[in-house]
Design a protein around this motif. Sequence first.
Motif, PDB file in Angstrom:
ATOM      1  N   TRP A  61      37.479  49.475  37.119  1.00 55.78           N
ATOM      2  CA  TRP A  61      37.824  48.038  37.117  1.00 55.78           C
ATOM      3  C   TRP A  61      36.955  47.408  36.092  1.00 55.78           C
ATOM      4  O   TRP A  61      37.202  46.538  34.987  1.00 55.78           O
ATOM      5  CB  TRP A  61      37.482  47.601  38.486  1.00 55.78           C
ATOM      6  CG  TRP A  61      38.148  46.223  38.806  1.00 55.78           C
ATOM      7  CD1 TRP A  61      37.345  45.098  39.187  1.00 55.78           C
ATOM      8  CD2 TRP A  61      39.405  45.407  38.504  1.00 55.78           C
ATOM      9  NE1 TRP A  61      37.858  44.024  39.190  1.00 55.78           N
ATOM     10  CE2 TRP A  61      38.991  44.128  38.655  1.00 55.78           C
ATOM     11  CE3 TRP A  61      40.516  45.900  37.871  1.00 55.78           C
ATOM     12  CZ2 TRP A  61      40.131  43.151  38.308  1.00 55.78           C
ATOM     13  CZ3 TRP A  61      41.526  45.092  37.405  1.00 55.78           C
ATOM     14  CH2 TRP A  61      41.212  43.600  37.794  1.00 55.78           C
ATOM     15  N   ARG A  87      47.085  34.972  44.888  1.00 57.92           N
ATOM     16  CA  ARG A  87      46.424  35.427  43.530  1.00 57.92           C
ATOM     17  C   ARG A  87      47.608  35.677  42.465  1.00 57.92           C
ATOM     18  O   ARG A  87      48.733  36.023  42.892  1.00 57.92           O
ATOM     19  CB  ARG A  87      45.867  36.865  43.835  1.00 57.92           C
ATOM     20  CG  ARG A  87      45.042  37.387  42.563  1.00 57.92           C
ATOM     21  CD  ARG A  87      44.376  38.675  42.923  1.00 57.92           C
ATOM     22  NE  ARG A  87      43.822  39.453  41.359  1.00 57.92           N
ATOM     23  CZ  ARG A  87      43.484  40.452  41.646  1.00 57.92           C
ATOM     24  NH1 ARG A  87      43.355  41.473  42.582  1.00 57.92           N
ATOM     25  NH2 ARG A  87      42.930  40.973  40.426  1.00 57.92           N
ATOM     26  N   ASP A 116      43.654  48.639  48.284  1.00 59.13           N
ATOM     27  CA  ASP A 116      43.022  47.188  48.601  1.00 59.13           C
ATOM     28  C   ASP A 116      44.099  46.313  48.941  1.00 59.13           C
ATOM     29  O   ASP A 116      45.296  46.650  49.430  1.00 59.13           O
ATOM     30  CB  ASP A 116      43.263  47.043  46.926  1.00 59.13           C
ATOM     31  CG  ASP A 116      42.357  45.685  46.666  1.00 59.13           C
ATOM     32  OD1 ASP A 116      41.587  45.261  47.585  1.00 59.13           O
ATOM     33  OD2 ASP A 116      41.982  45.587  45.461  1.00 59.13           O
ATOM     34  N   TRP A 121      34.889  49.556  50.137  1.00 56.81           N
ATOM     35  CA  TRP A 121      34.142  48.728  48.974  1.00 56.81           C
ATOM     36  C   TRP A 121      33.510  47.430  49.592  1.00 56.81           C
ATOM     37  O   TRP A 121      33.977  46.503  49.874  1.00 56.81           O
ATOM     38  CB  TRP A 121      35.341  48.207  47.837  1.00 56.81           C
ATOM     39  CG  TRP A 121      34.760  47.518  46.587  1.00 56.81           C
ATOM     40  CD1 TRP A 121      35.352  46.633  46.177  1.00 56.81           C
ATOM     41  CD2 TRP A 121      33.601  47.987  45.749  1.00 56.81           C
ATOM     42  NE1 TRP A 121      34.752  46.232  44.850  1.00 56.81           N
ATOM     43  CE2 TRP A 121      33.645  47.096  44.611  1.00 56.81           C
ATOM     44  CE3 TRP A 121      32.742  49.178  45.902  1.00 56.81           C
ATOM     45  CZ2 TRP A 121      32.632  46.895  43.673  1.00 56.81           C
ATOM     46  CZ3 TRP A 121      31.838  48.985  44.741  1.00 56.81           C
ATOM     47  CH2 TRP A 121      31.657  48.041  43.816  1.00 56.81           C
ATOM     48  N   ASP A 148      32.838  42.622  45.887  1.00 56.54           N
ATOM     49  CA  ASP A 148      33.253  42.578  44.525  1.00 56.54           C
ATOM     50  C   ASP A 148      32.008  42.125  43.669  1.00 56.54           C
ATOM     51  O   ASP A 148      32.003  42.338  42.648  1.00 56.54           O
ATOM     52  CB  ASP A 148      34.312  41.576  44.226  1.00 56.54           C
ATOM     53  CG  ASP A 148      35.739  42.093  44.399  1.00 56.54           C
ATOM     54  OD1 ASP A 148      35.844  43.374  44.228  1.00 56.54           O
ATOM     55  OD2 ASP A 148      36.719  41.502  44.237  1.00 56.54           O
TER      56      ASP A 148
END
Length: 750
Positions: free
Chosen positions: A337, A451, A489, A556, A559
């Motif tokens: 990413w 988004r 995700d 995760w 971010d």
Amino acid sequence: MNATFRFAALAACVAASAGAAGAGEAFLLQTKSTTMAFCRENGSWNMVHYGAKVESAADAADLAWNRWTGGHKYEQRRPAAYAAYGGDRERGYGFNKWGGLQVTHADGSLTLHLVGKKAETVPDAPGTTHLVLRQRDRVYPFHVVQHFRAVETCDVIETWVELKNGEAGAVRLGRMDSFAMGFPLLADGFRMQYATGQWGAEGQLRETPVERGQTVEIGSRSGVRDAFGNNASFMLTIGEASTETAGRVIGGALCWSGTWGISVQRDNCDYVEIRAGADTSAGAYVLDAGKSITLPKFALTFSASGKGQVSRNFHRWAREWQMPAGGKLRPVLLNSWEGSYFSFTEQVLHDMMDGVKEMGGELFVLDDGWFGTGKYARDNVHRDKVGLGDWVVNPEKLPNGLSGLSGEAKKRGLKFGFWVEPEMVNTNSWLYSAHPEWAIRERNRPVNVGRGGSQTVLDYSNPAVRENIFSQLDALCSKIPDLAYVKWDANADFFNMGSSHLDAAHQANLPFDYTVGLYDLLAKLRAKYPGVDLQACSSGGGRVDYGFLRYADEFWASDDTDARERVFIQWGESQFYPACAIAAHVTDVPNHQTKRVTPLKFRFDVAMSARLGFELHPKNMSAEDLAFAKKCVASYKRIRPTVQQGDLYRLVSPCGGSHAALMYVNGDASHAVVFLWGLVRANWSNFVPPLALQGLDKAKAYKVREINVVKERHCRVDGKTLRGESLTSMGLPVRLRGDYDSAVFELTAQ
Ligand code: GLA
């Protein structure tokens, strides 16, 4: 003394029970160092103690919570194994106005009065005791089956509830908590610690007193990113204060990835109620006649020696009982990413593979941007605006597909994984064009999107939607030989509230049924691909919960990959979640989120305290940095069993200080790793108070060795052998110089 209290029954049972539930009307549920005691009074089940171990039968009966006195009589309530709205009415002066379960019966009646039918232990895994309390309403055929499963060595009790509607019509569940424990005020002060946050700043710890007459409530109303704001966990200190090593603390975590609420209520007299469960703020859940529902699991522990032990109990339980493969060592990986975002070609990805291989990594993960076809291809131009829902490779970007990449990884001796966002759909996608009704949407209102101006959530309460996504993912995964890893995700919330699948009467069931549907799909995939590791991601740390971790191997954490921020985020997440589950990646500087520049050493020293990985393009690293990275990865592989599977001791909190430290100790205390991170050092000084180490075997002698050394060393006894006792009592003498200086020490028993 309350004449109706079945004192003799409790005493007899306690005397008879040695480590397991007894027969008759009362039970002691035992773990290694805690006891949860129950008894039946006037037909209802009460929880009469939860805390440190009780061994004496007579004392337990004498001191039972049932028998507390004081407070205003009118407000006085009994402890309850499951506080329900309308219960506790024998006293004749009122009933429990709170309660974690509120049922509107088919005839409109609002109260529940549970009476215990039967209590029994049922067979379960070795090392556990599984107690089942069966209760029903005194009048209505509404049944509550409460499970308590004691995981003995971890000092954790898992509890969950099944509800069965035996009435002639549907009932409405206004509240449907998994846990609702009422108990007397056990100390003058109560304090609740919880983790809160936002995108890029998850896991921020806060602690607040719970004052008389107050309710402290945390929750998530998002539907998907359940851990984005608050995490579904808390530590409740019984007393004025607790530390890492002292104080009475109850720790609890709700195992649920949907909307949830946790509250600690303290009344105006002497009663406290802890509640945790799925949230019903969208409206009451409708349970049809003859139907049953199983509410999410809630896990709790008690420590008489502070918060550190609460964490260790949870970590051990997670690794050994909750996660699918918690004992497996997690690989060092590179995720594409931050190294390339949407702009990659096959060549770019091959180069990344070469780089991570050179550094000693074991797995390559392709992130977002590989899928979608035709006008909905998620290419460098359309980026996040299109394609979600169409889980087909974009042949223009990846002519050789995911299996081609997997082959390239294999050639280099790497494993392969990829990113996917299966709960989401872009309104710009082939899936949405064919099935707009599969998105969560409100009747008669336009669809709200997130988004990319086009993202929304699929309706997982609908089995047809889940079937479609399963088939798409299955088609993908089955074609990738040696697939090792999937990053799952989820970057949106319920921006809309409505289901085309559910009828008008059941609309408010959506948040709960969605999560049940999600678990159904995860279970199916996990069963079909048991060897594929799963990462839970949700705009970073939005899915840090023990519901998802039933299926996932790691999450995760955020971010925000700035190592300074990660010290705080990972500190907060470590309260409940083990290091093996916390994905921490070394990234480029200036950091893409904060623009902060920290030394590469600091970035490694932080990421190596959890599951180490990379998110950068190794091509951009200097030869010197690559050589350092190689050295760090080799060290990580050596310390990995202790970091990922050892016991965590938090030594110095970053909150409010200029540095932080923690350490891990392996099972037989023969190996330990100490991490020390300097933050911004406001006044120039090398001085850091000696680190009083924990968890070592005091009788053993340990050789101290600093690792990840660049030039300077940070400890004057580096290379020496010292006794565990001295390192515990006098501490490890360390120093830091300048902002973001850091050190890692390995201690090996000689
Ligand atoms: C989310 C995740 C990131 C990355 C992007 C891709 O923000 O948290 O790690 O996968 O999506 O779009």
